[in-house]
Design a protein around this motif. Structure first.
Motif, PDB file in Angstrom:
ATOM      1  N   GLU A   1       9.152   2.415   2.299  1.00  0.00           N
ATOM      2  CA  GLU A   1       9.373   2.756   0.630  1.00  0.00           C
ATOM      3  C   GLU A   1       9.292   4.323   0.559  1.00  0.00           C
ATOM      4  N   ALA A   2       8.211   5.124   1.055  1.00  0.00           N
ATOM      5  CA  ALA A   2       8.094   6.621   1.008  1.00  0.00           C
ATOM      6  C   ALA A   2       8.736   7.176   2.046  1.00  0.00           C
TER       7      ALA A   2
ATOM      8  N   PRO B   1       5.501   0.568  -7.040  1.00  0.00           N
ATOM      9  CA  PRO B   1       6.216   1.816  -7.261  1.00  0.00           C
ATOM     10  C   PRO B   1       5.980   2.337  -6.128  1.00  0.00           C
ATOM     11  N   ILE B   2       6.634   3.792  -5.900  1.00  0.00           N
ATOM     12  CA  ILE B   2       6.437   4.758  -5.229  1.00  0.00           C
ATOM     13  C   ILE B   2       5.990   5.885  -6.140  1.00  0.00           C
TER      14      ILE B   2
ATOM     15  N   GLY C   1       5.506   5.359   7.627  1.00  0.00           N
ATOM     16  CA  GLY C   1       4.197   4.974   7.305  1.00  0.00           C
ATOM     17  C   GLY C   1       4.301   4.726   5.645  1.00  0.00           C
ATOM     18  N   PHE C   2       3.352   4.791   5.053  1.00  0.00           N
ATOM     19  CA  PHE C   2       3.232   4.640   3.564  1.00  0.00           C
ATOM     20  C   PHE C   2       3.070   5.795   2.707  1.00  0.00           C
TER      21      PHE C   2
ATOM     22  N   LEU D   1       3.857   8.826  -1.949  1.00  0.00           N
ATOM     23  CA  LEU D   1       3.031   7.773  -1.615  1.00  0.00           C
ATOM     24  C   LEU D   1       3.800   6.246  -1.804  1.00  0.00           C
ATOM     25  N   GLY D   2       3.998   5.621  -0.899  1.00  0.00           N
ATOM     26  CA  GLY D   2       4.686   4.137  -1.336  1.00  0.00           C
ATOM     27  C   GLY D   2       3.974   3.138  -0.714  1.00  0.00           C
TER      28      GLY D   2
END
Length: 342
Positions: free
Chosen positions: A127-128, A98-99, A132-133, A121-122
């Motif tokens: 994803e986010a 999940p995010i 990056g993450f 945050l992903g």
């Protein structure tokens, strides 16, 4: 047989209703969620906790509104507030990580505070944010009331270890850009970056009265590596180029002790005896640790008004620098978090 299956169906329905009711109570009511949190975290570590609203749709998302908490970390009280936080599952793949997000996060301890932070945050790149993450945006970070960073923006490039790259913001009226890595398992912190167009007049706030009345702009590069609350590597390069500025006379007198024996110390001391500040055209300063408690460096100073040009080698103890003592206290704070979570 029909009666048996009817009874079995009633039992399964009863179990389903009980489980569904417990789920709704724990994850869609503030009373149930608060009770669940206090069941997981002992009251001695979480003396205060409340949320205004809890909403959860299984396998889709969960959201908390207006969270308030007080956490004891190694005996030190940490206050946490957030207007919203939660998680959202992947829209097409329920097994995809999940995010997570946090909005208007405020954290406050005795020495440290974070104001109006937003974190997204992903668990996989893209994803986010595409870069990056996750993303971090913070209005202000303050340590011991005098170390304050503003308008911080960072990209979470890695989760294990936690890497923020790049991190940008304002410090001492200048712009800084850095890369920060933290490994909580060994309490290891690494940071490197630069500070551009900073204000020397603001430097007295963090470095002590010896820098009061100073004027001019300066730029700096720095690097820091710590582990288990100990400084492994620290280096700083700073320069105030033309047109220069003014340096506190009391600070300048300290450097007289480092002048070579053939220097005319009496003439230089007489030049600055009646002054609050010493004018300079260019000043450079380097410092690097040679052990956990000692540093070596060089101070270069040019003042055409006083007809002085100095190149001084420095040998300084850790305890002699106010900022180093503050750094040691900051490492103790990180150590508390590491010990609590270790």
């Amino acid at each position: 047989m029909k009666k048996f299956f009817t009874i079995l169906g009633v039992i399964f329905l009863f179990i389903f209703l009980v489980i569904g009711g417990l789920f709704y109570f724990c994850f869609n009511t503030t009373t149930g969620f608060t009770l669940l949190v206090h069941t997981i975290i002992p009251a001695k570590r979480l003396p205060a906790f409340s949320v205004e609203k809890v909403r959860t749709i299984p396998f889709r998302w969960m959201e908390l509104s207006n969270l308030r908490a007080a956490v004891l970390i190694d005996g030190v009280k940490t206050e946490i507030k957030a207007s919203g936080l939660g998680l959202q599952m992947h829209p097409t793949n329920p097994f995809h990580p999940p995010i997570f997000w946090v909005e208007n996060l405020n954290v406050k301890t005795r020495d440290f505070s974070i104001t109006n932070a937003e974190i997204k945050l992903g668990f996989e790149p893209g994803e986010a944010v595409p870069a990056g993450f996750g993303l971090v945006n913070i209005a202000a970070v303050k340590y011991q009331t005098k170390y304050k960073l503003r308008d911080i923006q960072g990209v979470i490039a890695s989760l294990d270890p936690l890497i923020l790259r790049p991190v940008e913001g304002e410090f001492l009226d200048g712009i800084f850009k850095a890369e920060i890595t933290y490994q909580p398992k060994i309490a290891a912190l690494a940071a490197k970056g630069f500070l551009a167009d900073a204000n020397m007049a603001q430097f007295a706030v963090i470095a002590g009265d010896q820098f009061k009345n100073s004027t001019g702009r300066f730029q700096s590069e720095f690097g820091l590596e710590t582990e288990h609350e100990n400084v492994r590597t620290l280096w700083i390069k700073a320069e105030s180029p033309l047109p220069g500025g003014e340096m506190n006379a009391d600070l300048f007198r300290i450097f007289l002790d480092y002048l070579p024996s053939n220097a005319d110390k009496e003439r230089i001391d007489e030049l600055i005896r009646s002054r609050h500040t010493v004018p300079f055209d260019n000043a450079r300063f380097t410092l690097k640790n040679i052990s956990e408690k000692s540093f070596q460096g060089q101070f270069n100073f040019v003042s055409r008004a006083l007809n002085i040009q100095l190149n001084i080698d420095l040998d300084i103890n850790f305890q002699d620098i106010e900022m180093m003592n503050s750094l040691a206290k900051f490492m103790e704070v990180l150590g508390r978090f590491q010990n609590e979570n270790g």
